[in-house]
Design a protein around this motif. Structure first.
Motif, PDB file in Angstrom:
ATOM      1  N   MET A  43       0.976   0.742  -4.697  1.00  0.00           N
ATOM      2  CA  MET A  43      -0.330   1.249  -5.126  1.00  0.00           C
ATOM      3  C   MET A  43      -0.187   2.680  -5.646  1.00  0.00           C
ATOM      4  O   MET A  43       0.539   3.493  -5.069  1.00  0.00           O
ATOM      5  CB  MET A  43      -1.342   1.226  -3.979  1.00  0.00           C
ATOM      6  CG  MET A  43      -1.824  -0.144  -3.633  1.00  0.00           C
ATOM      7  SD  MET A  43      -3.059  -0.134  -2.315  1.00  0.00           S
ATOM      8  CE  MET A  43      -4.443   0.584  -3.167  1.00  0.00           C
ATOM      9  N   PRO A  44      -0.889   2.989  -6.737  1.00  0.00           N
ATOM     10  CA  PRO A  44      -0.825   4.369  -7.225  1.00  0.00           C
ATOM     11  C   PRO A  44      -1.602   5.289  -6.286  1.00  0.00           C
ATOM     12  O   PRO A  44      -2.538   4.883  -5.617  1.00  0.00           O
ATOM     13  CB  PRO A  44      -1.502   4.289  -8.593  1.00  0.00           C
ATOM     14  CG  PRO A  44      -2.383   3.094  -8.509  1.00  0.00           C
ATOM     15  CD  PRO A  44      -1.706   2.141  -7.571  1.00  0.00           C
ATOM     16  N   LEU A  45      -1.169   6.537  -6.259  1.00  0.00           N
ATOM     17  CA  LEU A  45      -1.860   7.516  -5.439  1.00  0.00           C
ATOM     18  C   LEU A  45      -3.189   7.886  -6.099  1.00  0.00           C
ATOM     19  O   LEU A  45      -3.252   8.092  -7.310  1.00  0.00           O
ATOM     20  CB  LEU A  45      -1.006   8.776  -5.262  1.00  0.00           C
ATOM     21  CG  LEU A  45       0.298   8.584  -4.505  1.00  0.00           C
ATOM     22  CD1 LEU A  45       1.112   9.874  -4.525  1.00  0.00           C
ATOM     23  CD2 LEU A  45       0.014   8.164  -3.091  1.00  0.00           C
ATOM     24  N   GLY A  46      -4.234   7.957  -5.318  1.00  0.00           N
ATOM     25  CA  GLY A  46      -5.554   8.305  -5.857  1.00  0.00           C
ATOM     26  C   GLY A  46      -5.632   9.786  -6.151  1.00  0.00           C
ATOM     27  O   GLY A  46      -5.206  10.616  -5.365  1.00  0.00           O
ATOM     28  N   THR A  72       0.818  -1.219   0.000  1.00  0.00           N
ATOM     29  CA  THR A  72       0.000   0.000   0.000  1.00  0.00           C
ATOM     30  C   THR A  72       0.847   1.262   0.000  1.00  0.00           C
ATOM     31  O   THR A  72       0.415   2.296  -0.489  1.00  0.00           O
ATOM     32  CB  THR A  72      -0.958   0.033   1.204  1.00  0.00           C
ATOM     33  OG1 THR A  72      -0.218  -0.098   2.409  1.00  0.00           O
ATOM     34  CG2 THR A  72      -1.985  -1.069   1.111  1.00  0.00           C
TER      35      THR A  72
END
Length: 81
Positions: free
Chosen positions: A74-77, A70
């Motif tokens: 995971m890409p940043l939203g 995480t």
């Protein structure tokens, strides 16, 4: 206590099937491996203390892996902008 590991193997197998049906093949394979681990440990005749130690080690590895994934993978939203 070994029966509880077999119960966890059942539920991780259900998750694996659901991930497979949802076209999430990597996650499905991961849960299938966890199912095999729980099933294998469930049939060992270990003491209750050893089962708790194994579960504690499993949770430690899970939380380290989850935190790494995480944080770094995971890409940043962006909210859809």
């Amino acid at each position: 206590m070994g029966k509880m590991y077999r119960v966890m193997a059942f539920w991780t197998a259900i998750f694996s099937i659901m991930f497979y049906l949802g076209d999430m093949y990597t996650t499905s394979l991961l849960f299938l491996c966890i199912t095999g681990f729980f099933l294998g440990v469930g049939f060992l005749k270990l003491s209750e203390r050893m089962y708790v130690y194994i579960f504690g080690a499993f949770l430690t590895l899970f939380f380290i892996g989850f935190t790494y994934w995480t944080t770094f993978m995971m890409p940043l939203g962006g909210g859809g902008h």
